[in-house]
Design an enzyme around this catalytic site. Structure first.
Site, mmCIF file in Angstrom:
data_model
loop_
_atom_site.group_PDB
_atom_site.id
_atom_site.type_symbol
_atom_site.label_atom_id
_atom_site.label_comp_id
_atom_site.label_asym_id
_atom_site.label_seq_id
_atom_site.Cartn_x
_atom_site.Cartn_y
_atom_site.Cartn_z
ATOM 1 N N MET A 163 71.338 -9.315 -49.257
ATOM 2 C CA MET A 163 71.100 -7.899 -49.480
ATOM 3 C C MET A 163 72.380 -7.279 -50.015
ATOM 4 S SD MET A 163 70.740 -6.219 -45.708
ATOM 5 C CE MET A 163 71.861 -6.536 -44.352
ATOM 6 N N TYR A 440 80.135 -4.931 -39.556
ATOM 7 C CA TYR A 440 79.114 -4.980 -40.604
ATOM 8 C C TYR A 440 77.714 -4.664 -40.067
ATOM 9 C CZ TYR A 440 78.522 -10.158 -39.740
ATOM 10 O OH TYR A 440 78.320 -11.408 -39.233
ATOM 11 N N GLU A 441 76.806 -4.418 -41.008
ATOM 12 C CA GLU A 441 75.451 -3.934 -40.713
ATOM 13 C C GLU A 441 75.465 -2.597 -39.974
ATOM 14 O OE1 GLU A 441 73.304 -5.228 -42.346
ATOM 15 O OE2 GLU A 441 74.342 -7.072 -42.841
ATOM 16 N N GLY A 442 76.436 -1.765 -40.300
ATOM 17 C CA GLY A 442 76.563 -0.451 -39.656
ATOM 18 C C GLY A 442 77.556 -0.521 -38.521
#
Length: 597
Positions: A163, A440-442
């Site tokens: 992504m 990561y991923e927020g």
């Protein structure tokens, strides 16, 4: 070299005794997950991780990935063979529907395997992990043609997925995104822009890489309302599914990172690259959130996984390392010193990690089970309740498990003393690899804001009230059980703290939003501790039953009960401090002018 043994017995205890998986045999795929099948799947997954993935973890960290002059990327020695073993055994499609080549088994089983993989080799495990997220997004939002072209190859593992969200100027605030998409006459789009921090963006493990890319179609609205999602293959795919020409997407460089060296974190350049719209125009975030939510839960698993492997090695070292004598007299008088596991402070560290790991594993599997219910149940009310649970618990699983997972790897490193600071012990790698999971991923502060700012009030607070009611009901139902008193009473007190903090936000955050911002992180930790405490209470109840009904397992159940009491006595009481922090408000947090920092 560090060692790893997958916690198969603990997973079986959770699936069979705590969550009683056989109760869900009415759901598609669960009838096939018989106890024998589950045990066989876990055992085979453990073998792959222990024998194939784990031996490459330290060497992969030392070698790292290499970008070649032609822009291709070489992964560390042994990664291609290990990935091939994973793909050929069908692990990619463990919980993917059979119509796309998967086995259709429960997601909860796949989550357990993902923990094993992330413990044994986090950097290597990210390649298939990201692919599973991309598969999930395409199943939900892809067109029938896109599913036909991409899913079978991705499920079999011959193609991988990524992504692409982040840009140099645009991380959390995706409304600032600049990558553009210009319509082509044939219905495709020309994608132009630069993405950074793209995990597994380029590598030599698969023959094709399917990128899911956020971009803004020319003329689209500003902000997040104008973002669309595109599928952009590294190699173009012909209508019959065979590979054609190379697409215009290249790896500009590989980031030099603190950890996860065996995973290629790339700068990806799109120069008029051909892509196809996934889902509706300007609805890209909704489509990408399928993958992002999958990834956030997976990252929570990564935090737990690093804590587990670090703990195992710390225990082994503590049993062998001779230093000093026990405070109550020598335990091994025939040796020059006692093993350090006799010392209370060493035990405090080890028990803190163990108590976290076991409760975190339960929280992961409980949440994964809700995912199965949300996607497979034929009952609309069940699906709604499970979906509420997922929305509420996802930011907590991601943030709490990575925060405490990193803290646990540091505690495990501390057990080694100076040897933990030396690279060959392997403990440094666990600490370095765990650190990214908090980012990561927020980043975890964003997860806390998501919890407080969006999830608490959603649907009139329906999800949080359901959680309160479930925990409260458990406490009432078991209040008279003397064996569970060390668990039920502290859990009830912690739940009161959580309810007090929630009410404080209701009374003080609407008029002054900074109060929510200042207290969100503490609230998230408070909520997470209550969730872990609830898991321990449920595990204790199951352990008491199992202890009384089975032979040869009493010692293991006793150890679990002691570990749970440690959590209740030494870790759960932090909820009292956290509710006080929430209620302190934002005045001092916001008082200093920026130049005073």
């Amino acid at each position: 070299m560090p060692a790893y043994k997958a916690p198969v017995e603990d997973v079986l205890f959770l699936l069979n005794d705590v969550f009683q998986l056989e109760r869900y045999n009415n759901l598609p795929g669960f009838a096939d997950a018989t106890p024998d099948t589950i045990e066989a799947v876990l055992a085979e997954g453990a073998r792959l991780c222990e024998e194939v993935f784990a031996p490459l973890n330290l060497t992969g960290d030392q070698e790292g990935c290499r970008r070649n002059p032609d822009g291709s990327v070489s992964t560390p020695k042994g990664f291609r063979e290990a990935y091939r073993a994973y793909a050929e055994a069908g692990w990619m499609g463990l919980s993917v529907p059979a119509e796309w080549g998967g086995q259709g088994l429960p997601t909860v089983l796949n989550s357990a395997i993902q923990e094993f993989i992330s413990s044994s080799n986090l950097a290597l495990g990210m390649y298939p992990g990201l692919t599973q997220g991309a598969i999930a997004a395409l199943i939900v939002h892809g067109s029938e043609e896109q599913k036909r072209l991409y899913l079978p190859k991705m499920v079999e593992g011959s193609w991988s997925g990524t992504m692409n969200l982040t840009e140099p100027h645009c991380g959390t605030d995706l409304g600032l995104l600049k990558t553009k998409a210009v319509p082509n006459s044939d219905g495709s789009y020309a994608i132009t822009g630069t993405k950074i921090f793209i995990s597994a963006g380029e590598h030599d493990l698969t023959e094709n890489i399917v990128h899911l890319v956020l971009a803004r179609i020319e003329g689209a609205p500003a902000g997040t309302k104008g973002i669309s999602l595109f599928v952009v293959p590294k190699v173009l795919v012909k209508p019959d599914g065979s590979l054609g020409e190379r697409n215009g997407v290249t790896c500009g460089s590989i980031e030099h990172k603190m950890g996860i060296h065996g995973n290629a974190t790339c700068v990806m350049n799109y120069d008029g690259t051909t892509g196809w719209l996934v889902g509706e125009e300007n609805r890209g975030l909704a489509a990408m959130f399928v993958m992002m939510n999958e990834a956030r839960l997976a990252v929570g698993v990564q935090g737990l996984a690093q804590a587990e492997v670090a703990y195992q090695n710390a225990v082994a070292y503590a049993r062998e390392r001779l230093q000093g004598r026990s405070l109550t007299g020598p335990k091994e008088p025939d040796k020059p010193a006692d093993p350090i596991i006799v010392h209370p402070d060493v035990r405090r560290n080890l028990l803190s990690i163990k108590a976290f790991n076991e409760a975190a594993r339960a929280l992961v599997l409980w949440t994964a089970l809700q995912s199965d219910i949300a996607h497979r149940s034929g009952d609309a009310a069940e699906r709604q309740a499970a979906d509420d649970h997922m929305g509420l618990l996802t930011p907590i699983v991601k943030a709490l498990l990575t925060d405490l997972g990193f803290e646990s790897t540091v505690k495990a490193q501390q057990i080694f003393g100076g040897h933990g600071y030396i690279e060959e012990s392997g403990m440094s790698q666990f600490v370095r690899d765990a650190r990214i999971t908090m980012i990561y991923e927020g980043a975890n502060g964003i997860q806390a804001m998501d919890l407080v700012g969006r999830k608490l009030g959603k649907n009139g607070g329906r999800a949080v009230m359901a959680f309160f009611n479930e925990v409260s009901a458990f406490c009432k139902e078991n209040a008279s059980d003397a064996a569970l008193a060390p668990f039920v009473a502290p859990l009830g007190q912690a739940l009161q703290h959580l309810q007090q903090a929630t009410m404080w936000f209701m009374n003080n955050a609407m008029a002054k939003p900074d109060n929510a911002g200042a207290g969100a992180y503490d609230y998230m930790n408070l909520f997470g501790l209550v969730a872990l405490g609830y898991m321990w209470a449920r595990m204790a109840k199951a352990a008491e039953v199992r202890k009384a009904s089975a032979n040869g397992i009493a010692a293991r159940m006793d150890a679990k009960l002691v570990t749970g009491r440690f959590f209740m006595e030494r870790m759960l009481p932090e909820t009292g401090t956290l509710v006080a922090r929430v209620a302190a408000g934002a005045d001092t947090v916001m008082a200093l002018p920026a130049e005073a920092f």
